[in-house]
Design a protein around this motif. Sequence first.
Motif, mmCIF file in Angstrom:
data_model
loop_
_atom_site.group_PDB
_atom_site.id
_atom_site.type_symbol
_atom_site.label_atom_id
_atom_site.label_comp_id
_atom_site.label_asym_id
_atom_site.label_seq_id
_atom_site.Cartn_x
_atom_site.Cartn_y
_atom_site.Cartn_z
ATOM 1 N N ALA A 671 0.821 -1.213 0.000
ATOM 2 C CA ALA A 671 0.000 0.000 0.000
ATOM 3 C C ALA A 671 0.852 1.258 0.000
ATOM 4 C CB ALA A 671 -0.933 -0.010 1.208
ATOM 5 N N ALA A 672 2.032 1.189 0.629
ATOM 6 C CA ALA A 672 2.897 2.372 0.685
ATOM 7 C C ALA A 672 3.456 2.749 -0.674
ATOM 8 C CB ALA A 672 4.040 2.123 1.662
ATOM 9 N N ARG A 673 3.347 1.856 -1.654
ATOM 10 C CA ARG A 673 3.953 2.097 -2.959
ATOM 11 C C ARG A 673 2.951 2.565 -4.008
ATOM 12 N NH1 ARG A 673 7.591 1.708 -0.010
ATOM 13 N NH2 ARG A 673 7.423 3.902 -0.464
ATOM 14 N N VAL A 674 1.688 2.767 -3.647
ATOM 15 C CA VAL A 674 0.722 3.290 -4.614
ATOM 16 C C VAL A 674 0.503 4.774 -4.339
ATOM 17 C CG1 VAL A 674 -0.409 1.077 -4.984
ATOM 18 C CG2 VAL A 674 -1.253 2.590 -3.204
ATOM 19 N N HIS A 675 0.428 5.549 -5.425
ATOM 20 C CA HIS A 675 0.261 6.999 -5.336
ATOM 21 C C HIS A 675 -1.027 7.389 -6.056
ATOM 22 C CE1 HIS A 675 4.406 7.866 -3.853
ATOM 23 N NE2 HIS A 675 4.645 6.698 -4.438
ATOM 24 N N ASP A 676 -1.867 8.124 -5.384
ATOM 25 C CA ASP A 676 -3.165 8.526 -5.920
ATOM 26 C C ASP A 676 -2.973 9.580 -7.009
ATOM 27 O OD1 ASP A 676 -5.754 9.289 -6.418
ATOM 28 O OD2 ASP A 676 -6.341 9.394 -4.319
ATOM 29 N N VAL A 677 -3.396 9.252 -8.226
ATOM 30 C CA VAL A 677 -3.314 10.192 -9.355
ATOM 31 C C VAL A 677 -4.696 10.311 -9.993
ATOM 32 C CG1 VAL A 677 -0.861 9.877 -9.836
ATOM 33 C CG2 VAL A 677 -2.521 8.292 -10.837
ATOM 34 N N THR A 678 -5.744 10.232 -9.164
ATOM 35 C CA THR A 678 -7.109 10.228 -9.685
ATOM 36 C C THR A 678 -7.389 11.446 -10.557
ATOM 37 O OG1 THR A 678 -7.844 8.969 -7.755
ATOM 38 C CG2 THR A 678 -9.543 10.122 -9.028
ATOM 39 N N GLY A 679 -6.875 12.601 -10.181
ATOM 40 C CA GLY A 679 -7.158 13.814 -10.934
ATOM 41 C C GLY A 679 -6.192 14.124 -12.050
ATOM 42 N N SER A 680 -5.293 13.212 -12.367
ATOM 43 C CA SER A 680 -4.275 13.493 -13.384
ATOM 44 C C SER A 680 -4.903 13.615 -14.771
ATOM 45 C CB SER A 680 -3.218 12.384 -13.407
ATOM 46 O OG SER A 680 -2.341 12.553 -14.502
ATOM 47 N N PRO A 681 -4.446 14.581 -15.573
ATOM 48 C CA PRO A 681 -4.935 14.688 -16.961
ATOM 49 C C PRO A 681 -4.331 13.647 -17.891
ATOM 50 C CG PRO A 681 -3.288 16.373 -16.544
ATOM 51 C CD PRO A 681 -3.516 15.679 -15.234
ATOM 52 N N LEU A 682 -3.344 12.886 -17.418
ATOM 53 C CA LEU A 682 -2.707 11.879 -18.267
ATOM 54 C C LEU A 682 -3.612 10.659 -18.412
ATOM 55 C CD1 LEU A 682 0.974 11.962 -16.895
ATOM 56 C CD2 LEU A 682 -0.049 13.328 -18.726
ATOM 57 N N THR A 683 -3.530 10.003 -19.562
ATOM 58 C CA THR A 683 -4.276 8.767 -19.775
ATOM 59 C C THR A 683 -3.603 7.627 -19.024
ATOM 60 O OG1 THR A 683 -2.995 8.105 -21.725
ATOM 61 C CG2 THR A 683 -4.891 9.571 -22.077
ATOM 62 N N ASP A 684 -4.293 6.483 -18.935
ATOM 63 C CA ASP A 684 -3.711 5.333 -18.256
ATOM 64 C C ASP A 684 -2.424 4.879 -18.940
ATOM 65 O OD1 ASP A 684 -5.742 5.196 -16.341
ATOM 66 O OD2 ASP A 684 -7.027 4.016 -17.667
ATOM 67 N N GLU A 685 -2.433 4.879 -20.296
ATOM 68 C CA GLU A 685 -1.212 4.488 -21.008
ATOM 69 C C GLU A 685 -0.065 5.456 -20.730
ATOM 70 O OE1 GLU A 685 -4.218 4.644 -22.409
ATOM 71 O OE2 GLU A 685 -4.460 3.207 -24.047
ATOM 72 N N GLU A 686 -0.355 6.742 -20.688
ATOM 73 C CA GLU A 686 0.692 7.726 -20.405
ATOM 74 C C GLU A 686 1.226 7.551 -18.980
ATOM 75 O OE1 GLU A 686 -0.558 11.476 -23.302
ATOM 76 O OE2 GLU A 686 -1.557 11.224 -21.358
#
Length: 886
Positions: A671-686
């Motif tokens: 769990a310590a290694r996941v970073h929340d990027v929910t609001g990122s404008p980047l696509t999943d592939e990016e």
Amino acid sequence: MSPGGGAPSTGRALTGAVLLDLAVSPLFAWDVFTDTLRRDLHAGDALLAGVFSVGLLAFMLGVLLGGRVADRTSPRRLALVALAGTVTGLLGTGTASTAGVLFVTFGVLVGASTGLGYATAVRVAGTVTTRRGLALGLVVSAYAAGTAVLTPLAARLLGVLGRGPTFLVLAGLLGALLAVAALFVPGAAPPPRRPEAGPHRLAGARPRGAVVALWLAFGLGSAPGLAAFAQAGALSGRPGATALAVTSINVGNFAGRLLAGPVSDRLGYRAALHLNSALLVLACLPLALGATGTAALVALLVLGGQYGALSVLTPAATADVVPADRFGTTYGQVFTSWGLAGLTAPVAVTTLAAATSYATVYTAFLVVAIGASVSVASYAKLSARATPLGYRTVRGAGSHPVLTSRLEAIQAWFRRRPMVPYPVGYPASGRIPAGAGSGGLMGRSGQGRERRSSSATATICSPSSFSRPGLCEEGRPACRSRTPPRSTSSRPSTPERCSAWPPASRPTSPTPPPTPAPVRALRWTPWSVGPVADEDTMTGVVLTAFGGPEVLVVRDDLPVPQPGRAQVRVRVRAAALNNTDVWTREGAYGTAEDPAALAGWLGPIAFPRIQGGDVAGVVDAVGEGVTPGLVGRRVLVDPARYAHDGPDAPIVAVLGSEFDGGFAEYTVVDAARVHDVTGSPLTDEELACLPIASGTAMGMLERGGILAGETVVVTGASGGVGLAAVGLAAARGARVTAITESKKASLIEDAGAERTVDRSGADGDVVAAVRAAHPDGVDAVIDVVGGDQLARLIDVLRPGGRAVVAGAVAGAVPAIDLRRLYLHNRMLIGSTMHTAAHFTKLVQHARVGDVRPRVAASHALTAIGDAQAQFLRREHVGKIVVVPRA
């Protein structure tokens, strides 16, 4: 080695340490001098005993303070200080006119010099990287041997020459031996202490609990032996057997010191300490039961062996829980328990025996032995708990490479998984299928799989694992034999594709990024929080052995992994390809012992393995101890596991290499290694393009100290790391010149490069073209290519410039003129991936979207063969991504 210093070989350094310990041994030969000093100086027994007590205290303080100094000062300098103190103390003792002078000359000078020399020798041996137990055994045995040789020699000289000439001869002999030792031990100071002390069990953090337990174990474990040295005759229970008892315990002491090192290298230090505490109980038990005569002598022999072995195991165990730059300091602290035991145990035994009887003393020995066993158990538990997951010790540096790695892997598997009969999706038959769990242990039970050495033919058997599923004769799983091709270079040429690759079980056309879909069947378990997928199995790509593309197998029957404590399960939206995926598949990394050996980045790979270190996805379940609020969040996964929790901790394991990664529909990570990027404008592939390539680039820029306004040259700019370095350097305001092919130049400039240099120009002289573009030089070179081109680019650096290296595809052994570095204060910096602090900075870019990775192509996960084939053609700019099914 030049007289001025440098780093001698390990053998040379250990020779110096052995000679150093041989020479600083007169303190414990004190008894041989007392008769002469009593007669010449009219000194009483109490005064002479006081001199030895002062010497013992000075010795303990010398080890305590000397260890701290040894962590910062060159061993050669400390050996010379010990030489001066020993010679001065011996000469002063030989010329002393009053007994009071002995407190200073022998007690303080000789005692402190003995402690300093001992601490220096033990630090040299305790910081070797291979066969540390043997090294410490030789050094600590040398100390005992020095006393054994010096005692009869001094007695003979005193009878022939008298006090003054004897001490003069001893000062000359020991001084000469110390001078030779100083020439052999390293002349360079240890590297400065810093948080990123190396991939160590407890690097950067002081393991107080384990050290306290070891302190108690050393003190309690030494006390019976120290008391026995002072009371051997009385403890034997046989009149007139004093000489035999003393001989027994000394023979055991010397044998224990010699044998403890090789045994601990074989079993591991924790196991050897457990065995040592068992020997202590075994030696004390017959004495407590009233054994006398021969049985008592055997018990004393075992007690001496246990004491000698503990003198070797304690520094080895200390080195096993602290980084090298703290070893001297920590061992000095642990050694104080021996000093306290030496000061109190003999007196306590004498007092207790006079007040009661020796039967009470034997019982006390047994109680102390049990206390030492409890302390050893506490040390083993605390040091094992502090070992970071995925860390593997170097052979001979603390643990047996077969026994310990297997046991710790099994323990780690149970620690990070729910304790249920069978995870969700296991068949009712009770057989755990290959691929169970996320930790890469699928098939490790040996069921249907046999793995020999990397050069031998490997027989791999598993139902439904290959393109020929079914059973062999006698109902055994379908098998096939394979001799993996050996790599002949650091990056082998493009392998031939298997004609049957990939299995046509899924569509191979690119799939758009999946969108969240409602889970049709929600099941909740007490071991994880979040909806369990509506299927029990998933599709993934399994690496079955080292080799070509044919060793990658697409399977749709892999169990969906369940998160353990402090873990989360991520539904993979996209995963990107890296050079490490190909080189790990080919086993192209080699080992330190054999560069041609088939191995992964950090060593052996446990097959089967799900690769994929670049993962972007959505958390769909969390394990115990993780906030349920993470479920449903879009995350970017840091692929590293670190040696400790500090921001600059080194990496000890990588997603998709040491544990299962993202080339599957689901993966489980800390769990310590996941970073929340929910609001990122980047696509999943990016987002999936970022972790390894951009993380490595960020590490290079941070370690190179790249600042706004500086001029930076980036090699290999069309690759994943190079292109990321261009974008990240430009984002921080640096002026970037990129080396690439002319046909890719426009794309590189779009990423942020101010100018490009054609690496395939007519004259072919890339460095000359860079020099022409920057006649005043550049501030930094970010190099992912290596080879002789790097050696020439160093000359383009301005004075004080930095060259940061993270690749060697063009050659791993360039000819570098070192004068071009030190004459111009230039720096050559190696950089491997990133730290947690670097990745946090990368995540900030991902959340804002100011650095947008370029996706060169997207493939379905089941078309991994096509994706790797395109990757190996090296015609793309940016990253190639695989996408699981929606």
